[in-house]
Enzyme design. Structure first.
Site, PDB file in Angstrom:
ATOM      1  NE  ARG A  22      38.398  24.625  46.863  1.00 47.34           N
ATOM      2  CZ  ARG A  22      38.217  24.514  48.183  1.00 47.34           C
ATOM      3  NH1 ARG A  22      37.285  23.733  48.665  1.00 47.34           N
ATOM      4  NH2 ARG A  22      38.956  25.206  48.999  1.00 47.34           N
ATOM      5  NE  ARG A  36      38.612  26.454  54.600  1.00 46.89           N
ATOM      6  CZ  ARG A  36      38.995  26.773  53.380  1.00 46.89           C
ATOM      7  NH1 ARG A  36      39.894  27.716  53.191  1.00 46.89           N
ATOM      8  NH2 ARG A  36      38.492  26.155  52.339  1.00 46.89           N
ATOM      9  NE  ARG A  53      35.255  27.722  51.534  1.00 42.29           N
ATOM     10  CZ  ARG A  53      36.370  28.143  50.915  1.00 42.29           C
ATOM     11  NH1 ARG A  53      37.162  29.018  51.504  1.00 42.29           N
ATOM     12  NH2 ARG A  53      36.670  27.713  49.715  1.00 42.29           N
ATOM     13  CE  LYS A  87      44.398  31.297  47.590  1.00 45.73           C
ATOM     14  NZ  LYS A  87      44.305  29.861  47.939  1.00 45.73           N
ATOM     15  NE  ARG A 113      40.670  30.017  42.418  1.00 45.50           N
ATOM     16  CZ  ARG A 113      40.484  30.388  43.674  1.00 45.50           C
ATOM     17  NH1 ARG A 113      40.419  31.651  43.998  1.00 45.50           N
ATOM     18  NH2 ARG A 113      40.357  29.472  44.624  1.00 45.50           N
TER      19      ARG A 113
HETATM   20  P1  AP5 Z   1      43.001  29.418  54.451  1.00 44.87           P
HETATM   21  O1  AP5 Z   1      43.653  30.682  54.877  1.00 44.87           O
HETATM   22  O2  AP5 Z   1      41.525  29.325  54.488  1.00 44.87           O
HETATM   23  O3  AP5 Z   1      43.559  28.973  53.007  1.00 44.87           O
HETATM   24  P2  AP5 Z   1      43.231  29.550  51.567  1.00 44.87           P
HETATM   25  O4  AP5 Z   1      44.518  29.505  50.793  1.00 44.87           O
HETATM   26  O5  AP5 Z   1      42.531  30.858  51.658  1.00 44.87           O
HETATM   27  O6  AP5 Z   1      42.277  28.383  51.068  1.00 44.87           O
HETATM   28  P3  AP5 Z   1      40.857  28.432  50.297  1.00 44.87           P
HETATM   29  O7  AP5 Z   1      40.267  27.057  50.338  1.00 44.87           O
HETATM   30  O8  AP5 Z   1      40.012  29.554  50.768  1.00 44.87           O
HETATM   31  O9  AP5 Z   1      41.339  28.673  48.889  1.00 44.87           O
HETATM   32  P4  AP5 Z   1      40.574  28.458  47.611  1.00 44.87           P
HETATM   33  O10 AP5 Z   1      41.510  29.086  46.669  1.00 44.87           O
HETATM   34  O11 AP5 Z   1      40.182  27.086  47.242  1.00 44.87           O
HETATM   35  O12 AP5 Z   1      39.128  29.059  47.932  1.00 44.87           O
HETATM   36  P5  AP5 Z   1      38.453  30.425  47.581  1.00 44.87           P
HETATM   37  O13 AP5 Z   1      37.568  30.798  48.686  1.00 44.87           O
HETATM   38  O14 AP5 Z   1      39.439  31.402  47.064  1.00 44.87           O
HETATM   39  O15 AP5 Z   1      43.649  28.236  55.333  1.00 44.87           O
HETATM   40  C1  AP5 Z   1      43.196  26.907  55.219  1.00 44.87           C
HETATM   41  C2  AP5 Z   1      43.186  26.238  56.602  1.00 44.87           C
HETATM   42  O16 AP5 Z   1      44.537  26.054  57.029  1.00 44.87           O
HETATM   43  C3  AP5 Z   1      42.518  27.065  57.708  1.00 44.87           C
HETATM   44  O17 AP5 Z   1      41.887  26.185  58.576  1.00 44.87           O
HETATM   45  C4  AP5 Z   1      43.697  27.781  58.414  1.00 44.87           C
HETATM   46  O18 AP5 Z   1      43.416  28.038  59.780  1.00 44.87           O
HETATM   47  C5  AP5 Z   1      44.795  26.746  58.258  1.00 44.87           C
HETATM   48  N1  AP5 Z   1      46.126  27.318  58.068  1.00 44.87           N
HETATM   49  C6  AP5 Z   1      46.455  28.393  57.283  1.00 44.87           C
HETATM   50  N2  AP5 Z   1      47.782  28.581  57.275  1.00 44.87           N
HETATM   51  C7  AP5 Z   1      48.307  27.610  58.073  1.00 44.87           C
HETATM   52  C8  AP5 Z   1      49.643  27.271  58.459  1.00 44.87           C
HETATM   53  N3  AP5 Z   1      50.691  27.957  58.014  1.00 44.87           N
HETATM   54  N4  AP5 Z   1      49.823  26.212  59.286  1.00 44.87           N
HETATM   55  C9  AP5 Z   1      48.746  25.484  59.732  1.00 44.87           C
HETATM   56  N5  AP5 Z   1      47.463  25.760  59.416  1.00 44.87           N
HETATM   57  C10 AP5 Z   1      47.255  26.804  58.575  1.00 44.87           C
HETATM   58  O19 AP5 Z   1      37.546  29.966  46.333  1.00 44.87           O
HETATM   59  C11 AP5 Z   1      36.446  29.091  46.492  1.00 44.87           C
HETATM   60  C12 AP5 Z   1      35.792  28.870  45.140  1.00 44.87           C
HETATM   61  O20 AP5 Z   1      35.300  30.118  44.603  1.00 44.87           O
HETATM   62  C13 AP5 Z   1      36.710  28.319  44.046  1.00 44.87           C
HETATM   63  O21 AP5 Z   1      36.803  26.906  44.092  1.00 44.87           O
HETATM   64  C14 AP5 Z   1      36.009  28.819  42.785  1.00 44.87           C
HETATM   65  O22 AP5 Z   1      34.896  28.021  42.482  1.00 44.87           O
HETATM   66  C15 AP5 Z   1      35.497  30.183  43.195  1.00 44.87           C
HETATM   67  N6  AP5 Z   1      36.447  31.244  42.908  1.00 44.87           N
HETATM   68  C16 AP5 Z   1      37.094  32.030  43.820  1.00 44.87           C
HETATM   69  N7  AP5 Z   1      37.912  32.896  43.201  1.00 44.87           N
HETATM   70  C17 AP5 Z   1      37.787  32.660  41.872  1.00 44.87           C
HETATM   71  C18 AP5 Z   1      38.406  33.223  40.727  1.00 44.87           C
HETATM   72  N8  AP5 Z   1      39.332  34.187  40.815  1.00 44.87           N
HETATM   73  N9  AP5 Z   1      38.043  32.736  39.511  1.00 44.87           N
HETATM   74  C19 AP5 Z   1      37.105  31.774  39.392  1.00 44.87           C
HETATM   75  N10 AP5 Z   1      36.504  31.175  40.446  1.00 44.87           N
HETATM   76  C20 AP5 Z   1      36.844  31.624  41.677  1.00 44.87           C
HETATM   77 MG    MG Z   2      40.548  31.518  51.220  1.00 46.68          MG
END
Ligand code: AP5
Ligand code: MG
Length: 231
Positions: free
Chosen positions: A173, A129, A162, A15, A90
């Protein structure tokens, strides 16, 4: 008409990677709730300290504080024409709150690209990552390496893994996603906003599908024209 895209999908599906590219191409701001929390943690604000306890455990931060944080961000002037939302909403409660926040400015969610992948793929992506400490740009050791190891191509900042990128937290997660976030797929499908994107493709392939979907916002024709409707 302001355009609000909601990128939906499990942790690690890409994402953030795709939102960043789409933001660059469209000129709309990338609003990531995860990035906002990490900035608050870095600044050691009360919100950051509260969020950290949940993030470290791989749990969701409570809706009340999350909604307030994102609503405040969406009310900044750079979101006047819309935004690309990543990681928010979410929960169903967050989705309803987003509808309310947008309705107050006569806007609504425009499209929900739902990117999906097998769990094994997610774990491989999360496991390799690296993230920039300064601008939060995302890399992967195999599939999207930086030009210089350990250094961000965008801003030259230091790359780090991270703290919530541990195998235990990844599994947690994904579990939390299936329980609390996956119901949003039906929520948006029923509203005719969902478009499914195959997240198994490489970064370019996923981006091409995403762009094709986004280019046809507002028209019901098949995705074949080259005209970006948001340009
Ligand atoms: P990346 O683009 O980083 O993936 P992502 O979907 O953004 O993954 P996240 O881990 O950031 O998602 P998340 O939902 O757990 O974390 P968030 O920060 O939102 O890509 C991943 C890897 O794959 C990278 O290395 C990239 O280079 C590679 N890649 C990407 N696409 C690829 C492809 N097509 N082919 C090959 N490689 C690829 O949330 C973190 C925490 O914050 C949550 O756990 C929660 O505690 C809190 N939080 C955040 N938002 C909320 C909310 N709305 N409500 C409550 N808590 C929240
Ligand atoms: Mg992300």
């Amino acid at each position: 008409m302001a355009i609000f895209l909601v990128l939906l999908g499990p942790p690690g599906v890409g994402k953030g990677t795709q939102a960043e590219r789409l933001a660059e191409e469209s000129g709309l701001p990338h609003v990531s709730s995860g990035d906002l929390f990490r900035e608050a943690i870095k600044a050691q604000t009360p919100l950051g300290r509260e969020a950290q306890t949940y993030i470290d455990r791989g749990e969701l931060v409570p809706d009340k504080v999350t909604i307030a944080m994102v609503a405040e961000r969406l009310n900044k002037p750079d979101c006047a024409e819309g935004a690309i939302l990543d990681g928010f909403p979410r929960t169903i409660e967050q989705a309803k709150a987003l509808d309310d926040v947008l309705a107050q400015r006569n806007a609504s969610v425009t499209l929900v690209p739902y990117i999906s992948s097998a769990t094994e793929t997610l774990l491989q992506r999360l496991g390799g990552r690296w993230t920039c400490r300064d601008c939060q740009a995302v890399y992967h050791v195999l599939w999207n390496p930086p030009s210089e190891p350990g250094k961000c191509d965008v801003c030259g900042g230091e790359l780090y893994q991270r703290p919530d990128d541990t195998p235990e937290t990844h599994r947690k997660r994904i579990e939390v996603y299936l329980e609390q976030t996956a119901p949003l797929i039906e929520y948006y499908r029923q509203r005719g906003l969902l478009v499914e994107i195959n997240g198994e493709a490489d970064i370019e392939g996923v981006y091409a599908d995403l762009l094709a979907a986004v280019r046809h916002i507002g028209d019901k024709k098949p995705a074949s024209s080259e005209e970006p409707c948001y340009a």
